[in-house]
Scaffold this motif. Structure first.
Motif, PDB file in Angstrom:
ATOM      1  N   THR A 152      -2.916   2.085  -4.068  1.00 62.07           N
ATOM      2  CA  THR A 152      -2.353   3.431  -3.968  1.00 62.07           C
ATOM      3  C   THR A 152      -3.047   4.316  -2.927  1.00 62.07           C
ATOM      4  N   THR A 153      -4.095   3.809  -2.290  1.00 62.33           N
ATOM      5  CA  THR A 153      -4.767   4.559  -1.220  1.00 62.33           C
ATOM      6  C   THR A 153      -5.069   3.621  -0.063  1.00 62.33           C
ATOM      7  N   GLY A 154      -5.325   4.202   1.111  1.00 65.59           N
ATOM      8  CA  GLY A 154      -5.668   3.391   2.265  1.00 65.59           C
ATOM      9  C   GLY A 154      -6.929   2.575   2.068  1.00 65.59           C
ATOM     10  N   PRO A 155      -8.053   3.193   1.638  1.00 64.65           N
ATOM     11  CA  PRO A 155      -9.281   2.423   1.438  1.00 64.65           C
ATOM     12  C   PRO A 155      -9.113   1.305   0.409  1.00 64.65           C
ATOM     13  N   ASP A 212      -4.304  10.109   2.140  1.00 70.26           N
ATOM     14  CA  ASP A 212      -5.725  10.133   2.476  1.00 70.26           C
ATOM     15  C   ASP A 212      -6.012   9.547   3.857  1.00 70.26           C
ATOM     16  N   MET A 213      -5.312   8.501   4.196  1.00 72.73           N
ATOM     17  CA  MET A 213      -5.505   7.784   5.455  1.00 72.73           C
ATOM     18  C   MET A 213      -4.125   7.271   5.849  1.00 72.73           C
ATOM     19  N   ASP A 214      -3.533   7.804   6.909  1.00 74.84           N
ATOM     20  CA  ASP A 214      -2.136   7.446   7.170  1.00 74.84           C
ATOM     21  C   ASP A 214      -1.995   5.978   7.571  1.00 74.84           C
ATOM     22  N   GLY A 215      -0.750   5.510   7.570  1.00 74.42           N
ATOM     23  CA  GLY A 215      -0.488   4.107   7.811  1.00 74.42           C
ATOM     24  C   GLY A 215      -0.973   3.618   9.166  1.00 74.42           C
ATOM     25  N   TYR A 216      -0.957   4.480  10.175  1.00 73.68           N
ATOM     26  CA  TYR A 216      -1.425   4.078  11.496  1.00 73.68           C
ATOM     27  C   TYR A 216      -2.918   3.752  11.471  1.00 73.68           C
ATOM     28  N   GLU A 217      -3.694   4.570  10.765  1.00 75.41           N
ATOM     29  CA  GLU A 217      -5.134   4.311  10.688  1.00 75.41           C
ATOM     30  C   GLU A 217      -5.407   3.039   9.886  1.00 75.41           C
ATOM     31  N   VAL A 218      -4.670   2.851   8.790  1.00 74.36           N
ATOM     32  CA  VAL A 218      -4.838   1.622   8.006  1.00 74.36           C
ATOM     33  C   VAL A 218      -4.524   0.402   8.866  1.00 74.36           C
ATOM     34  N   LYS A 219      -3.428   0.467   9.633  1.00 69.06           N
ATOM     35  CA  LYS A 219      -3.049  -0.660  10.507  1.00 69.06           C
ATOM     36  C   LYS A 219      -4.128  -0.925  11.547  1.00 69.06           C
ATOM     37  N   ARG A 264      -6.369 -11.544   1.121  1.00 74.96           N
ATOM     38  CA  ARG A 264      -5.817 -12.136   2.346  1.00 74.96           C
ATOM     39  C   ARG A 264      -4.344 -12.529   2.121  1.00 74.96           C
ATOM     40  N   PRO A 265      -3.480 -11.516   1.898  1.00 82.87           N
ATOM     41  CA  PRO A 265      -2.077 -11.767   1.547  1.00 82.87           C
ATOM     42  C   PRO A 265      -1.301 -12.365   2.717  1.00 82.87           C
ATOM     43  N   ASP A 266      -0.117 -12.876   2.398  1.00 84.18           N
ATOM     44  CA  ASP A 266       0.762 -13.399   3.449  1.00 84.18           C
ATOM     45  C   ASP A 266       1.414 -12.266   4.241  1.00 84.18           C
ATOM     46  N   ILE A 267       1.690 -11.146   3.562  1.00 85.63           N
ATOM     47  CA  ILE A 267       2.367 -10.011   4.180  1.00 85.63           C
ATOM     48  C   ILE A 267       1.797  -8.724   3.589  1.00 85.63           C
ATOM     49  N   ILE A 268       1.731  -7.677   4.398  1.00 84.77           N
ATOM     50  CA  ILE A 268       1.356  -6.355   3.906  1.00 84.77           C
ATOM     51  C   ILE A 268       2.515  -5.396   4.160  1.00 84.77           C
ATOM     52  N   LEU A 269       2.925  -4.694   3.113  1.00 83.81           N
ATOM     53  CA  LEU A 269       3.911  -3.612   3.221  1.00 83.81           C
ATOM     54  C   LEU A 269       3.131  -2.302   3.175  1.00 83.81           C
ATOM     55  N   LEU A 270       3.317  -1.460   4.169  1.00 87.59           N
ATOM     56  CA  LEU A 270       2.447  -0.296   4.330  1.00 87.59           C
ATOM     57  C   LEU A 270       3.253   0.983   4.478  1.00 87.59           C
ATOM     58  N   ASP A 271       3.033   1.925   3.555  1.00 90.54           N
ATOM     59  CA  ASP A 271       3.631   3.250   3.656  1.00 90.54           C
ATOM     60  C   ASP A 271       2.930   4.029   4.771  1.00 90.54           C
ATOM     61  N   ILE A 272       3.708   4.630   5.659  1.00 88.01           N
ATOM     62  CA  ILE A 272       3.114   5.377   6.768  1.00 88.01           C
ATOM     63  C   ILE A 272       2.537   6.706   6.298  1.00 88.01           C
ATOM     64  N   GLY A 273       3.157   7.334   5.295  1.00 88.91           N
ATOM     65  CA  GLY A 273       2.763   8.688   4.895  1.00 88.91           C
ATOM     66  C   GLY A 273       1.751   8.737   3.770  1.00 88.91           C
ATOM     67  N   ILE A 299       0.874  -1.181   0.000  1.00 92.05           N
ATOM     68  CA  ILE A 299       0.000   0.000   0.000  1.00 92.05           C
ATOM     69  C   ILE A 299       0.908   1.228   0.000  1.00 92.05           C
ATOM     70  N   GLU A 300       0.963   1.910  -1.133  1.00 88.25           N
ATOM     71  CA  GLU A 300       1.939   2.992  -1.362  1.00 88.25           C
ATOM     72  C   GLU A 300       1.404   3.905  -2.460  1.00 88.25           C
ATOM     73  N   ASP A 301       1.494   5.223  -2.260  1.00 86.30           N
ATOM     74  CA  ASP A 301       0.961   6.162  -3.253  1.00 86.30           C
ATOM     75  C   ASP A 301       2.006   6.645  -4.254  1.00 86.30           C
TER      76      ASP A 301
END
Length: 347
Positions: free
Chosen positions: A243-246, A268-275, A256-265, A218-220
């Motif tokens: 490319t967006t949090g939603p 629209d919805m920062d990485g903390y909210e997505v997590k 249902r992936p094995d791993i999620i790579l998440l950009d914090i910045g 998840i990266e813009d």
């Protein structure tokens, strides 16, 4: 930096021309200068030697040293000193904090530069001694037999054995010890000083699964996604990007992936909210989530741990650290509980 690492990593299968190799070196040199400025500024803001606990990852020590040498090349050229740095290569990796190890190497090479006369050479050697990787940095300064003592390592003594400024060698030693390493100094009468840095060797990398793991990124930023696609291909992973949090939350439920790579910045919805939203969804709460961010200070890392991230990876991306973190996360994913289509754990 990540793209230049990929070019070098694929050099045997797809060799670079001489001109292309020179261009990659220029990219790495410019990146090294920028990275040094960022890390030194961050260290200053955090009070000097970055007193928080280090975040240990697999680090290619040769590559880190090459980046430092490239960043100091202009300074060495002005002083008339040659930096004899080993060429970047894979195989001598350590467990260390990537930012802190670059700071340590930069301080040691700067110190050697300062004490080498014009026309001299700062020589660097690397070797493996059992479960340790050792790098020795030789300066070209003259030391009289019997001169000096262990003064560079006295925390409140800012001068070295020849009377020059030690450039933070004492704080460098403290950083090294926090990562399970050691820093020693030897003198070669009639030649110069040799600083030897020893760090724990990293275990051999390699993804733990025999099947092709599925990763959601998840990266813009399109450039970061392009880099990750190439890295994932080299690691034998299937990569999906949002490319967006939603969009990322929807894809996480569907894939249902094995791993999620998440950009914090994310904008629209920062990485903390997505997590946080991943954690309350029965379909996704068991998926390891690795954060990718330029925010790598001690408070940022502490906030990431509190939020439940499985790893906190710094940008610009280090491919060796990424591979090690993915390997650890994949082991966790394969050993975790299975859930059915309604999000209930299977027995």
């Amino acid at each position: 930096m990540g793209f230049s690492q990929l070019l070098r990593a694929n050099d045997q299968a797809d060799p670079l021309t001489t001109r292309q190799a020179q261009s990659v070196r220029q990219i790495e040199a410019a990146a090294g200068v920028l990275l040094a400025l960022i890390e030194e500024t961050e260290a200053f803001m955090n009070g000097g030697d970055g007193g928080g606990s280090p975040s240990l990852h697999r680090v290619d020590l040769r590559l880190a040293l090459r980046q430092v040498c490239d960043g100091l090349e202009a300074q060495a050229r002005e002083a008339g000193v040659t930096l004899a740095c080993p060429p970047p290569a894979h195989g001598l990796c350590v467990m260390a904090d990537p930012g802190q190890i670059r700071r340590i190497l930069r301080r040691l090479v700067e110190n050697a530069l300062r004490h080498s006369p014009g026309g001299g050479t700062v020589r660097m050697e690397m070797s493996r001694a059992e479960d340790r990787i050792v790098i020795a940095i030789h300066d070209a300064g003259m030391i009289l037999a019997g001169a000096g003592d262990d003064r560079p390592f006295r925390p409140l003594d800012g001068r070295d054995a020849r009377g020059g400024t030690a450039l933070g060698v004492a704080s460098v030693q403290r950083l090294t010890e926090r990562m399970g390493g050691a820093l020693t100094m030897a003198r070669d009468p009639g030649a110069g000083a040799v600083f030897s840095l020893s760090l724990p060797a990293a275990p051999a990398p390699g993804l733990a699964s025999s099947r092709q793991a599925v990763v959601l990124y998840i990266e813009d930023n399109p450039a970061n996604i392009a880099l990750m696609r190439q890295a994932a291909s080299g690691l034998g992973l299937t990569l999906h990007a949002a490319t967006t949090g939603p969009e990322g939350l929807d894809l996480a439920r569907a894939l249902r992936p094995d791993i999620i790579l998440l950009d914090i910045g994310l904008p629209d919805m920062d990485g903390y909210e997505v997590k946080a939203r991943l954690d309350v969804d029965p379909l996704t709460r068991h998926v390891p989530v690795l954060a990718l961010t330029a925010a790598v200070s001690a408070p940022d890392r502490a906030r990431g741990r509190a939020a439940g991230f499985d790893a906190w990876l710094a940008k610009p991306l280090d491919l060796a650290a990424l591979a090690a973190a993915l390997n650890t996360a994949l082991n966790t994913a394969l050993g975790g509980p299975e859930v059915d289509a309604d999000g209930r754990e299977r027995a």
